[in-house]
Enzyme design. Structure first.
Site, PDB file in Angstrom:
ATOM      1  CD  GLU A 169      24.596  40.982  42.098  1.00  0.00           C
ATOM      2  OE1 GLU A 169      23.850  40.950  43.101  1.00  0.00           O
ATOM      3  OE2 GLU A 169      25.803  41.262  42.146  1.00  0.00           O
ATOM      4  CE  LYS A 224      25.092  45.891  42.336  1.00  0.00           C
ATOM      5  NZ  LYS A 224      25.369  44.511  42.219  1.00  0.00           N
ATOM      6  CB  CYS A 280      29.328  43.768  45.760  1.00  0.00           C
ATOM      7  SG  CYS A 280      28.844  42.568  44.535  1.00  0.00           S
TER       8      CYS A 280
HETATM    9  C1  UDX Z   1      30.328  37.751  40.515  1.00  0.00           C
HETATM   10  C2  UDX Z   1      30.871  39.114  40.937  1.00  0.00           C
HETATM   11  O1  UDX Z   1      31.594  38.961  42.118  1.00  0.00           O
HETATM   12  C3  UDX Z   1      29.785  40.124  41.146  1.00  0.00           C
HETATM   13  O2  UDX Z   1      30.299  41.396  41.319  1.00  0.00           O
HETATM   14  C4  UDX Z   1      28.973  40.184  39.959  1.00  0.00           C
HETATM   15  O3  UDX Z   1      27.916  41.071  40.167  1.00  0.00           O
HETATM   16  C5  UDX Z   1      28.480  38.825  39.557  1.00  0.00           C
HETATM   17  O4  UDX Z   1      29.556  37.930  39.399  1.00  0.00           O
HETATM   18  P1  UDX Z   1      29.603  35.771  42.075  1.00  0.00           P
HETATM   19  O5  UDX Z   1      28.538  34.934  41.466  1.00  0.00           O
HETATM   20  O6  UDX Z   1      29.538  35.976  43.530  1.00  0.00           O
HETATM   21  O7  UDX Z   1      29.536  37.245  41.541  1.00  0.00           O
HETATM   22  O8  UDX Z   1      31.036  35.262  41.575  1.00  0.00           O
HETATM   23  P2  UDX Z   1      31.670  33.839  41.688  1.00  0.00           P
HETATM   24  O9  UDX Z   1      31.053  33.082  42.832  1.00  0.00           O
HETATM   25  O10 UDX Z   1      33.137  34.029  41.622  1.00  0.00           O
HETATM   26  O11 UDX Z   1      31.174  33.079  40.356  1.00  0.00           O
HETATM   27  C6  UDX Z   1      31.604  33.364  39.085  1.00  0.00           C
HETATM   28  C7  UDX Z   1      31.693  32.052  38.311  1.00  0.00           C
HETATM   29  O12 UDX Z   1      31.945  32.332  36.937  1.00  0.00           O
HETATM   30  C8  UDX Z   1      32.811  31.111  38.767  1.00  0.00           C
HETATM   31  O13 UDX Z   1      32.259  29.877  39.169  1.00  0.00           O
HETATM   32  C9  UDX Z   1      33.696  30.958  37.528  1.00  0.00           C
HETATM   33  O14 UDX Z   1      34.242  29.659  37.400  1.00  0.00           O
HETATM   34  C10 UDX Z   1      32.726  31.261  36.420  1.00  0.00           C
HETATM   35  N1  UDX Z   1      33.368  31.660  35.152  1.00  0.00           N
HETATM   36  C11 UDX Z   1      34.257  32.683  35.114  1.00  0.00           C
HETATM   37  C12 UDX Z   1      33.061  30.963  33.973  1.00  0.00           C
HETATM   38  O15 UDX Z   1      32.292  30.019  34.003  1.00  0.00           O
HETATM   39  N2  UDX Z   1      33.640  31.353  32.798  1.00  0.00           N
HETATM   40  C13 UDX Z   1      34.536  32.368  32.730  1.00  0.00           C
HETATM   41  O16 UDX Z   1      35.049  32.667  31.661  1.00  0.00           O
HETATM   42  C14 UDX Z   1      34.839  33.063  33.939  1.00  0.00           C
HETATM   43  C1  UDX Z   2      25.588  43.815  48.702  1.00  0.00           C
HETATM   44  C2  UDX Z   2      24.335  44.635  48.390  1.00  0.00           C
HETATM   45  O1  UDX Z   2      23.520  44.729  49.568  1.00  0.00           O
HETATM   46  C3  UDX Z   2      23.556  43.990  47.258  1.00  0.00           C
HETATM   47  O2  UDX Z   2      22.449  44.798  46.899  1.00  0.00           O
HETATM   48  C4  UDX Z   2      24.489  43.826  46.059  1.00  0.00           C
HETATM   49  O3  UDX Z   2      23.826  43.239  44.992  1.00  0.00           O
HETATM   50  C5  UDX Z   2      25.708  43.016  46.439  1.00  0.00           C
HETATM   51  O4  UDX Z   2      26.369  43.651  47.526  1.00  0.00           O
HETATM   52  P1  UDX Z   2      26.146  41.635  50.100  1.00  0.00           P
HETATM   53  O5  UDX Z   2      27.555  42.065  49.962  1.00  0.00           O
HETATM   54  O6  UDX Z   2      25.793  40.229  49.768  1.00  0.00           O
HETATM   55  O7  UDX Z   2      25.186  42.555  49.212  1.00  0.00           O
HETATM   56  O8  UDX Z   2      25.682  41.849  51.618  1.00  0.00           O
HETATM   57  P2  UDX Z   2      25.184  43.116  52.474  1.00  0.00           P
HETATM   58  O9  UDX Z   2      24.054  42.661  53.298  1.00  0.00           O
HETATM   59  O10 UDX Z   2      24.979  44.311  51.673  1.00  0.00           O
HETATM   60  O11 UDX Z   2      26.398  43.314  53.478  1.00  0.00           O
HETATM   61  C6  UDX Z   2      27.672  43.789  53.059  1.00  0.00           C
HETATM   62  C7  UDX Z   2      28.552  44.016  54.255  1.00  0.00           C
HETATM   63  O12 UDX Z   2      28.090  45.121  55.026  1.00  0.00           O
HETATM   64  C8  UDX Z   2      28.627  42.831  55.229  1.00  0.00           C
HETATM   65  O13 UDX Z   2      29.942  42.667  55.662  1.00  0.00           O
HETATM   66  C9  UDX Z   2      27.719  43.259  56.371  1.00  0.00           C
HETATM   67  O14 UDX Z   2      28.053  42.658  57.593  1.00  0.00           O
HETATM   68  C10 UDX Z   2      27.972  44.757  56.389  1.00  0.00           C
HETATM   69  N1  UDX Z   2      26.868  45.519  57.003  1.00  0.00           N
HETATM   70  C11 UDX Z   2      25.634  45.539  56.419  1.00  0.00           C
HETATM   71  C12 UDX Z   2      27.096  46.255  58.169  1.00  0.00           C
HETATM   72  O15 UDX Z   2      28.204  46.262  58.716  1.00  0.00           O
HETATM   73  N2  UDX Z   2      26.061  46.979  58.697  1.00  0.00           N
HETATM   74  C13 UDX Z   2      24.830  47.023  58.142  1.00  0.00           C
HETATM   75  O16 UDX Z   2      23.952  47.709  58.683  1.00  0.00           O
HETATM   76  C14 UDX Z   2      24.606  46.272  56.968  1.00  0.00           C
END
Ligand code: UDX
Ligand code: UDX
Length: 474
Positions: A169, A224, A280
């Site tokens: 993603e 990624k 991430c």
């Molecule tokens: C997560 C990671 O942070 C990111 O790096 C990755 O790319 C995608 O997965 P995110 O969706 O933001 O992203 O995570 P989170 O909001 O913690 O959701 C994960 C979910 O998986 C939780 O709701 C958790 O309960 C669930 N889970 C985890 C299951 O349903 N089964 C499992 O065995 C483990």
């Molecule tokens: C990031 C990547 O952008 C996305 O492609 C990946 O799939 C998941 O991780 P995310 O973490 O949701 O996404 O947000 P992003 O907009 O990338 O910002 C990350 C952090 O960088 C934030 O704390 C943001 O405030 C900071 N940031 C971003 C800066 O300080 N300056 C910038 O110019 C851009």
């Protein structure tokens, strides 16, 4: 199990993990593919209940545009459920969207990704799947995770077959729906061409074909990690320059604009701020560093470590500056924290720079009054109440429902998230609420500068010279 015969008809998708990635991604797929039934499963019952909540304001993830799509698709071809086993059994394609945090203990602790959830899911899939199933790695994972998945999945010798695709993603929180609907590219890595085609055909329902990049599985996984490392590197680069600006009188916005005007560099991701947060960047950098160490590439790992070091230093230098400007002591001083989310337009606080800065300020004795338009008090509590902070006898932070409550009698206000409402604050109106002398520390460069000039508030804007208003000698 070398030959994989993909399912003929794709009528059911199951997504394991109803988090920030799984929920919005599946909502967009369901919206664009009405003929496919998409079910998002999660072991967390509360989370599933929230996704099923009648009141769309109760959805566990805040994303602009998400409520709309959920309203259109939920109950039609999008479902949220805790019936993990049953849904695995029904699915033609299973997306893995579970969390892969940095390992806390054991080998690689602090750097390697903890793959326990991926492994658990793989075992569940190998037990409950039926027939041919395409497994899609959506979670960011270390390079070679697909191999582990295949090994686990292929331990069973009955009438089941699997192929593993990597389809990382690239959505950024706060703009997830737009990123999913109009992606710059969709990356699909794998060995089985027919399965790659099947997944690609799902995306081409709304994404132009040339935007779909097909690679081998390792290129996809490494792309990624590297993409996030490159983005994080840009932020650390501009943040390092912000400190030089403050020393020399250069202005970080002017410098950033000048650098970004070169087409080869481009303007995006050059906003200086309090350091990057989010689930991430740090995790993926650490995973990349671990990979370099594993393959004995110490120079490469040191290079990427520098990106994290600058990020940590940026957060620290904000709390140090506040301490210095408030005469070297924060004891008993009230400080308003405006913004706790790691960026605007999300309720996510994972790795938010606010956490580190708030902890530093609390450690120095400050009383924090925290406002954030989307983050709940319970979430802030989770982030600030770790083992180290439990030792504080009384809680030294308070949640404020509105900005005025946070600013009332504060010695300083600190803007940590670039929420639009903070750009609109009329500081000449708020000045009366704050103690004198008062400070505004703007770590996001969003406060209205012309308006501030009309006040007696001293202000610091990241990457700019400090303005000590009306004769105060700082
Ligand atoms: C997560 C990671 O942070 C990111 O790096 C990755 O790319 C995608 O997965 P995110 O969706 O933001 O992203 O995570 P989170 O909001 O913690 O959701 C994960 C979910 O998986 C939780 O709701 C958790 O309960 C669930 N889970 C985890 C299951 O349903 N089964 C499992 O065995 C483990
Ligand atoms: C990031 C990547 O952008 C996305 O492609 C990946 O799939 C998941 O991780 P995310 O973490 O949701 O996404 O947000 P992003 O907009 O990338 O910002 C990350 C952090 O960088 C934030 O704390 C943001 O405030 C900071 N940031 C971003 C800066 O300080 N300056 C910038 O110019 C851009």
């Amino acid at each position: 199990m070398d030959i994989f015969i993909p399912p003929k008809n794709i009528s059911r998708i199951c997504c394991i993990g109803a988090g920030y990635v799984g929920g919005p991604t599946m909502a967009v797929i369901a919206d664009n593919c009405p003929e496919i039934t998409v079910t998002v499963v999660d072991i967390n019952k509360d989370r599933i209940e929230s996704w099923n909540s009648e009141n769309l304001k109760q959805l566990p993830v805040y994303e602009p545009g998400l409520e709309n799509i959920i309203e259109k698709t939920r109950g039609k071809n999008l479902f949220f459920s805790t019936n993990v086993h049953e849904e695995i059994g029904l699915a033609d394609i299973i997306f893995l969207c579970v969390n892969t945090p940095t390992k806390i203990n054991g080998f690689g602790a602090g750097k390697a990704s903890d793959l326990r959830w991926i492994e658990i899911c793989a075992k569940e899939i190998s037990t409950h799947a039926k027939g041919s199933t395409i497994i899609v790695e959506k979670s960011t994972v270390p390079v070679k995770t697909a191999e582990i998945l295949k090994d686990i999945l292929n331990t069973r010798l009955d009438e089941k077959s699997f192929t593993v695709l990597s389809n990382p993603e690239f959505l950024a929180e706060g703009s997830a729906i737009n990123d999913l609907q109009n992606p710059d590219r969709v990356l699909i890595g794998g060995e089985d061409e027919a399965s790659i085609e099947i997944l690609s055909n799902i995306y081409t329902k709304w994404v132009d074909k040339p935007k779909i990049i097909k690679t081998n599985v390792w290129s996809s996984e490494l792309s990624k990690l590297s993409a996030n490392a490159f983005l994080a590197q840009r932020i650390s680069s501009i943040n390092s320059i912000s400190a030089i600006c403050e020393k020399t009188g250069a202005n970080i916005q002017e410098v950033s604009k000048s650098i970004g005007s070169d087409n080869r560099v481009g303007h995006k991701f050059l906003k200086s701020g309090p350091g990057f947060g989010g689930s991430c960047f740090q995790k993926d950098l650490l995973s990349l560093i671990y990979l370099c160490e594993f393959y004995n590439l110490p120079e490469v790992s040191k290079y990427w470590e520098g990106v994290i070091q600058i990020n940590n230093w940026q957060k620290k230098r904000i709390s140090r500056l506040i301490l210095e400007k408030l005469f070297g002591t924060l004891n008993g001083k009230k400080i308003a924290i405006l913004g706790f989310a790691f960026k605007a337009n999300t309720n996510d606080t994972r790795e938010s720079p606010s956490i580190c800065v708030c902890k530093d300020l609390i450690e120095e004795g400050a009383e924090l009054y925290i406002h954030d338009p989307k983050v709940k008090a319970t979430q802030i509590d989770k982030e600030l109440t770790d083992e180290q902070y439990k030792k504080n006898e009384s809680k030294r932070w308070h949640f404020c429902e509105n900005i005025d409550l946070a600013l009332q009698d504060c010695s300083a206000a600190l803007i940590m998230t670039e929420w639009e409402e903070y750009t609109k604050i009329d500081w000449s109106e708020k000045e009366g609420l704050m103690l004198k002398p008062s400070w505004l520390f703007d770590a996001r460069l969003v406060a209205n500068i012309n308006n501030l000039k009309k006040t007696n508030i001293n202000y610091w804007r990241l990457g700019n010279k400090i303005i000590a208003n009306k004769g105060t000698n700082y």
